[in-house]
Motif scaffolding. Structure first.
Motif, PDB file in Angstrom:
ATOM      1  N   PRO A  26      18.204  61.455  24.833  1.00 23.35           N
ATOM      2  CA  PRO A  26      18.753  62.359  23.807  1.00 23.35           C
ATOM      3  C   PRO A  26      18.756  61.710  22.422  1.00 23.35           C
ATOM      4  O   PRO A  26      18.504  62.372  21.419  1.00 23.35           O
ATOM      5  CB  PRO A  26      20.180  62.623  24.292  1.00 23.35           C
ATOM      6  N   GLU A  27      18.990  60.393  22.342  1.00 23.05           N
ATOM      7  CA  GLU A  27      18.999  59.707  21.036  1.00 23.05           C
ATOM      8  C   GLU A  27      17.595  59.743  20.417  1.00 23.05           C
ATOM      9  O   GLU A  27      17.433  59.949  19.226  1.00 23.05           O
ATOM     10  CB  GLU A  27      19.434  58.237  21.165  1.00 23.05           C
ATOM     11  N   TYR A  33      13.581  64.660  15.850  1.00 25.65           N
ATOM     12  CA  TYR A  33      13.843  65.940  15.189  1.00 25.65           C
ATOM     13  C   TYR A  33      14.260  65.713  13.735  1.00 25.65           C
ATOM     14  O   TYR A  33      13.769  66.385  12.826  1.00 25.65           O
ATOM     15  CB  TYR A  33      14.925  66.728  15.930  1.00 25.65           C
ATOM     16  N   ARG A  34      15.147  64.747  13.545  1.00 23.09           N
ATOM     17  CA  ARG A  34      15.635  64.537  12.170  1.00 23.09           C
ATOM     18  C   ARG A  34      14.515  64.048  11.246  1.00 23.09           C
ATOM     19  O   ARG A  34      14.534  64.307  10.052  1.00 23.09           O
ATOM     20  CB  ARG A  34      16.828  63.578  12.149  1.00 23.09           C
ATOM     21  N   SER A  35      13.529  63.359  11.805  1.00 24.84           N
ATOM     22  CA  SER A  35      12.414  62.890  10.971  1.00 24.84           C
ATOM     23  C   SER A  35      11.466  64.042  10.616  1.00 24.84           C
ATOM     24  O   SER A  35      10.745  63.972   9.631  1.00 24.84           O
ATOM     25  CB  SER A  35      11.619  61.803  11.699  1.00 24.84           C
ATOM     26  N   LEU A 343      20.687  70.583  18.167  1.00 18.37           N
ATOM     27  CA  LEU A 343      21.303  69.253  18.314  1.00 18.37           C
ATOM     28  C   LEU A 343      22.793  69.249  17.968  1.00 18.37           C
ATOM     29  O   LEU A 343      23.432  68.210  18.065  1.00 18.37           O
ATOM     30  CB  LEU A 343      20.572  68.185  17.484  1.00 18.37           C
ATOM     31  N   GLU A 344      23.349  70.411  17.604  1.00 22.06           N
ATOM     32  CA  GLU A 344      24.808  70.432  17.395  1.00 22.06           C
ATOM     33  C   GLU A 344      25.454  70.329  18.775  1.00 22.06           C
ATOM     34  O   GLU A 344      25.176  71.153  19.663  1.00 22.06           O
ATOM     35  CB  GLU A 344      25.216  71.750  16.712  1.00 22.06           C
ATOM     36  N   PRO A 345      26.302  69.324  18.993  1.00 20.43           N
ATOM     37  CA  PRO A 345      26.785  69.080  20.355  1.00 20.43           C
ATOM     38  C   PRO A 345      27.558  70.255  20.956  1.00 20.43           C
ATOM     39  O   PRO A 345      27.532  70.449  22.167  1.00 20.43           O
ATOM     40  CB  PRO A 345      27.710  67.862  20.196  1.00 20.43           C
ATOM     41  N   THR A 346      28.215  71.068  20.110  1.00 18.74           N
ATOM     42  CA  THR A 346      29.003  72.157  20.690  1.00 18.74           C
ATOM     43  C   THR A 346      28.225  73.465  20.800  1.00 18.74           C
ATOM     44  O   THR A 346      28.739  74.454  21.302  1.00 18.74           O
ATOM     45  CB  THR A 346      30.263  72.408  19.828  1.00 18.74           C
TER      46      THR A 346
END
Ligand SMILES: Cc1cc2nc3c(=O)[nH]c(=O)nc-3n(C[C@H](O)[C@H](O)[C@H](O)COP(=O)(O)OP(=O)(O)OC[C@H]3O[C@@H](n4cnc5c(N)ncnc54)[C@H](O)[C@@H]3O)c2cc1C
Length: 386
Positions: A26-27, A33-35, A343-346
């Motif tokens: 997941p990391e 994704y952020r890149s 990727l928002e955990p909730t």
């Protein structure tokens, strides 16, 4: 015709799956994704080290002499896991073209390094003024003795800011009919006068507009004949057009099923108890299956020595449009929560519904739009007039 994997391919699939499950944490997913960039050097090295980068290539190029089915399961799995392979795929595609039409010097210089992950190659076909009608390319290459001077710009040169080379379509004779005055080059991105500027897309992906201002390359960087670029490009377009996107649909379905079985509802029953939810899931499941079969038909044809000229586009159109349909349908099924960020955990399923919806919209555009694919099916598959 058959769609089944033989035991050897099934074993290979299990090995590749285990590798991907191990490295795509997941990391890692979050970092990629952020890149906004579908490439990671260490990930590529892992594929190379295991012989998974280009399994059908011979061992001297890091391959395992495997067959088209093995390549297919690798493709299906990297897509299913959303692995960052876009730059590797374009590199491998161009390497395969160089293997077919490159000079011995070009092969020596590029092939081994491309296949062991040392160099990367992005595609420079589309221009700000032409994409579907790629033969209208206006970027000019003018010969000066043993070298060429290139001027122009390319749009959507995905990964052009990190690649080592651009596989460039350029106009070498503006007086000939448009398909006959084009030449392909491999332009080093270290060349003076090359520049890449970021273009961000709806899905969060970074692509680029690239500029070529008096970029000088030696004639040894030409691929194929002068003014024979259309024939070289055709090898690449055929490869692109034959892509199937079913595994993205399979991933979406997996998350939708998980959500339907586990999400909390006011009546205490899981969403799957609702007939409408089951109907939507069943439709996505059927379209996943059809997408898989259409793509595997292409593999079977290749195995028979046939070129899936119309069948490739059928697989591309159906799977990408099915992905769009299912993404929309599943977001409607989940409701407003389905649009909470990737990727928002909730967010439900960590926001994969939102991301797949945004991502799906581009899939019907790149590698040939649905309209262009339908034209190929009509003309070349059904023999309809132009
Ligand atoms: C995220 C992303 C990444 C990309 N990566 C790359 C890359 O790495 N390298 C690269 O070279 N390109 C890349 N592309 C470009 C992509 O291949 C083009 O966007 C695509 O070919 C369409 O071209 P265009 O954008 O110029 O649209 P246009 O060709 O202008 O099309 C606009 C609309 O008109 C329709 N249309 C056009 N011609 C016809 C016709 N003859 N009949 C019917 N309808 C028609 C199209 O289907 C479309 O709906 C990428 C695009 C995107 C969105």
């Amino acid at each position: 015709m058959h769609f089944q994997l033989d035991p050897e391919t099934a074993t290979f699939r299990d090995e590749v799956r285990a590798h991907l499950e191990r490295v795509l944490t997941p990391e890692f997913e979050e970092r990629v994704y952020r890149s906004g960039v579908s490439h990671d050097h260490d990930f590529v090295v892992g594929l190379v080290d295991n012989g998974y980068f280009a399994p059908s290539w011979p061992p001297e190029f890091g391959g395992q002499n495997r067959n088209a089915w093995d390549e297919q399961v690798l493709k299906e799995l990297t897509m299913r896991f959303d692995a960052p392979v876009y730059l590797s795929e374009t590199t491998r595609m161009v390497a395969s073209i160089i293997q077919q039409v490159g000079t011995p010097e070009m092969k020596d210089r590029i092939l081994a390094a491309a296949m062991n992950g040392e160099i990367t190659i992005a595609l420079g076909f589309t221009e700000p003024e032409c994409g579907s009608d790629v033969a209208a390319a206006a970027t000019r290459a003018v010969r000066h003795g043993d070298s060429w001077v290139i001027n122009g710009s390319k749009m959507f040169t995905t990964n052009g800011h990190i690649a080592d080379y651009i596989f460039l379509l350029a106009r070498t004779d503006p007086d000939k009919p448009k398909h006959k005055g084009l030449t392909m080059f491999l332009v080093p991105t270290t060349a003076e006068g090359f520049e890449a500027q970021a273009v961000w897309t709806l899905s969060g992906e970074r692509t680029n507009i690239t500029f070529f201002s008096d970029v000088r390359v030696d004639d040894q960087w030409r691929i194929g004949e002068v003014d024979g670029g259309w024939q070289v490009l055709a090898l690449s377009l055929q490869d692109e057009h034959a892509s199937g996107w079913g595994p993205h649909l399979a991933r979406l379905l997996e998350h939708a099923e998980h959500w339907a079985a586990t999400a909390a509802t006011p009546n205490g029953k899981p969403p799957i108890a609702d007939r409408d939810v089951r109907r939507r899931l069943a439709r996505a499941a059927m379209e996943t299956e059809v997408s898989t079969l259409l793509q595997r038909r292409c593999v079977w044809m290749v195995e028979q020595g046939e070129v899936p000229v119309a069948e490739g586009p059928m697989s591309k159109v159906f799977s990408t449009e099915a992905l769009e349909r299912a993404s929309q349908d599943i977001v409607e099924m989940v409701g407003p929560d389905g649009l909470r960020s990737y990727l928002e955990p909730t967010a439900p399923e960590r926001g994969r519904f939102d991301h797949t919806l945004r991502f799906s919209l581009g899939t019907t555009i790149y590698a040939g739009t649905s309209e262009v694919q339908r034209t190929i099916i009509a003309q070349r598959g059904l023999g309809l007039p132009r």
